[in-house]
Design an enzyme around this catalytic site. Structure first.
Site, PDB file in Angstrom:
ATOM      1  N   GLU A  15       0.884  -1.174   0.000  1.00  0.00           N
ATOM      2  CA  GLU A  15       0.000   0.000   0.000  1.00  0.00           C
ATOM      3  C   GLU A  15       0.910   1.209   0.000  1.00  0.00           C
ATOM      4  OE1 GLU A  15      -1.460   3.242   0.852  1.00  0.00           O
ATOM      5  OE2 GLU A  15      -1.750   2.486   2.890  1.00  0.00           O
ATOM      6  N   CYS A  58      -1.781   9.228   3.330  1.00  0.00           N
ATOM      7  CA  CYS A  58      -1.565   8.736   1.965  1.00  0.00           C
ATOM      8  C   CYS A  58      -2.793   8.927   1.091  1.00  0.00           C
ATOM      9  CB  CYS A  58      -1.142   7.268   1.989  1.00  0.00           C
ATOM     10  SG  CYS A  58      -2.350   6.165   2.774  1.00  0.00           S
TER      11      CYS A  58
END
Length: 487
Positions: free
Chosen positions: A256, A289
């Site tokens: 990720e 993020c």
């Protein structure tokens, strides 16, 4: 008190590794600094290949027993860990705020309760995990999830404990053992997690925590032949290094990675809602993020949107994250602050205009920044800054909005603000993203798949997808005849 114990806001934290159910020191340490004021929080055991090998060996030795533990018992222990987190929410919250600078109020009310929920959710999901048997020409197919083995989990500094347990909980629930390597800029709550897990009755070696710098310990973990899964959250360059390291053993990866997510604001949107969504992107000092750092606004409402945005953004209070009234805290580290400022300075030199911000403040604080007059192919639009820096561009219609939104190498998330349901369906169908929010942001359900497209990641985790990753799926095909009657 032991030389290996540091006290953070009155909370004792062991600075050694946790390997095989014991505290293990290293010959060297590294200094952990608080981003709030630069004070020293502790000298942390600095692991190397030696500690990496010991942790993997401990995880390998503990694996057969944990894998054979009945699912109900594994779930019970995970619930006990969640209970331990609940009892120590205040301690975990203040330690993590001191360690990574995120808001104390958020840690108390949202982040640490989510840590406990991670364990409860995957414990419960384990007990209902099932596939219905199906028939093939009279033969029965039965799908099962077999624990894979020792897992290496490498986690980031922006939400240390929440993102660590997002990985630890399903890995343990699936019957695997774990070596957790927290980020060196925020290692403290991972140590507290080891204490909580041991108190909950997790057997020795099932969870191991090793600290240190990536090049010194991370490479040894990701290249180890006894590691069966690697899950990483962090930057694209580090992910490429991990993938290369894991390639020799064909170790499965879940990655990720970064994002450069867009927020598309159409003229038919509730403009007040759209502005609120945009200002929310400054959460955690922009160190998220998923943050929609590229504001794409339909040109007919751009001036009004900008006016309202500036009014709300400049009202945000920046300061000590322990203060209940603070909206934006510090950035994690002087190196990160320097990186953020470099992006902004280069953008302004290339012709961008800072509508607000554009500069640092005292200490490790960077003013919330909005840049306009930016080119689509510019660095500030294409690269992840990971700080409180947003860009604003305009578009004339849907086609241009989608083109601009998809025109980066990332594909982690996207947010759409519109009052037209059909438009929302058309646009979201064309966006390249692992998650799309429509008229909302950061609404997460653990049963949903999570991950990124393009260079924002590989694979998906969450719900059954987590078990698919952390397990070896087995299909057993049984013939309807050939059985001997022993009756």
């Amino acid at each position: 008190m032991s030389e290996h114990i540091t006290t953070v806001a009155g909370v004792a934290v062991d600075t050694r590794h946790w390997i095989g159910g014991e505290r293990v020191a290293s010959t060297e340490t590294f200094t952990d600094l608080s981003p709030i004021d630069g004070s020293v929080l502790g000298e942390i055991a600095r692991g190397t290949a030696t500690e990496a090998a010991a942790a993997v060996a401990a995880a390998k030795a503990a694996f057969p027993g944990w894998a054979a533990t009945p699912c109900a018992e594994r779930a019970r222990i995970l619930h006990a860990i969640a209970d331990g987190v609940d009892k120590r929410i205040e301690e975990l919250a203040i330690v993590e705020t001191c360690d990574n600078g995120a808001l104390l109020r958020s840690h108390r009310r949202g982040v640490m309760p989510r840590v406990a929920h991670n364990f409860r959710f995957f414990a419960d999901w384990l007990l209902k995990l099932d596939h219905e048997d199906f028939e093939t020409r009279g033969h029965t197919n039965h799908v099962s999830w077999d624990p894979a083995g020792p897992c290496v989990l490498i986690t980031p500094w922006n939400a240390p404990l929440m993102l660590a347990t997002w990985k630890v909980a399903p890995a343990l629930a699936a019957g695997n053992t774990v070596v957790l390597k927290p980020a060196e800029w925020s290692p403290l709550t991972a140590s507290l997690l080891a204490d909580i897990a041991a108190e909950a009755g997790l057997p020795a070696g099932v969870l191991n925590v090793v600290q240190g710098y990536g090049s010194e310990i991370g490479d040894s973990l990701t290249s180890h032949p006894d590691v069966r899964r690697i899950s990483f959250t962090g930057s694209v360059p580090t992910a490429k290094r991990i993938a290369a390291s894991a390639a020799a053993n064909l170790t499965p990866l879940s990655l990720e990675l970064g994002g450069k997510s867009p927020l598309l604001v159409f003229a038919d949107a509730d403009l007040e809602l759209a502005v609120d969504l945009a200002v929310e992107q400054y959460d955690n000092a922009g160190q998220v993020c998923l943050a929609a750092t590229r504001l794409l606004v339909e040109e007919t409402v751009a001036d009004e949107f900008t006016r309202r945005f500036v009014e709300k953004a400049t009202a945000l209070k920046q300061g000590d994250p322990r203060d209940e009234a603070t909206d934006i805290g510090p950035n994690i580290h002087p190196r990160q602050l320097e990186k953020i400022d470099g992006f902004v300075r280069r953008a302004i030199a290339a012709g961008a205009r800072a509508v607000i911000g554009g500069h640092g403040k005292d200490g490790q604080y960077y003013a919330p920044t909005l840049l306009t007059d930016v080119a689509q192919d510019s660095e500030i639009v294409q690269e992840e800054v990971f700080g409180p820096v947003l860009t604003l561009q305009t578009f004339a219609g849907e086609d241009e909005a989608v083109r601009l939104a998809n025109d980066t190498r990332f594909g982690l998330a996207a947010t759409v603000a519109t009052g037209d349901r059909e438009r929302a369906e058309r646009v979201t169908a064309q966006l390249v993203a692992g998650t799309v929010w429509v008229n909302c942001f950061f609404v997460r359900d653990l049963q949903a798949p999570f991950g990124g497209s393009r260079q924002s990641g590989v694979g998906r985790e969450g719900g059954t997808w987590s078990f698919d990753f952390y397990c070896d799926l087995k299909n057993t095909v049984t013939a309807p005849k050939g059985w001997q009657d022993h009756g």
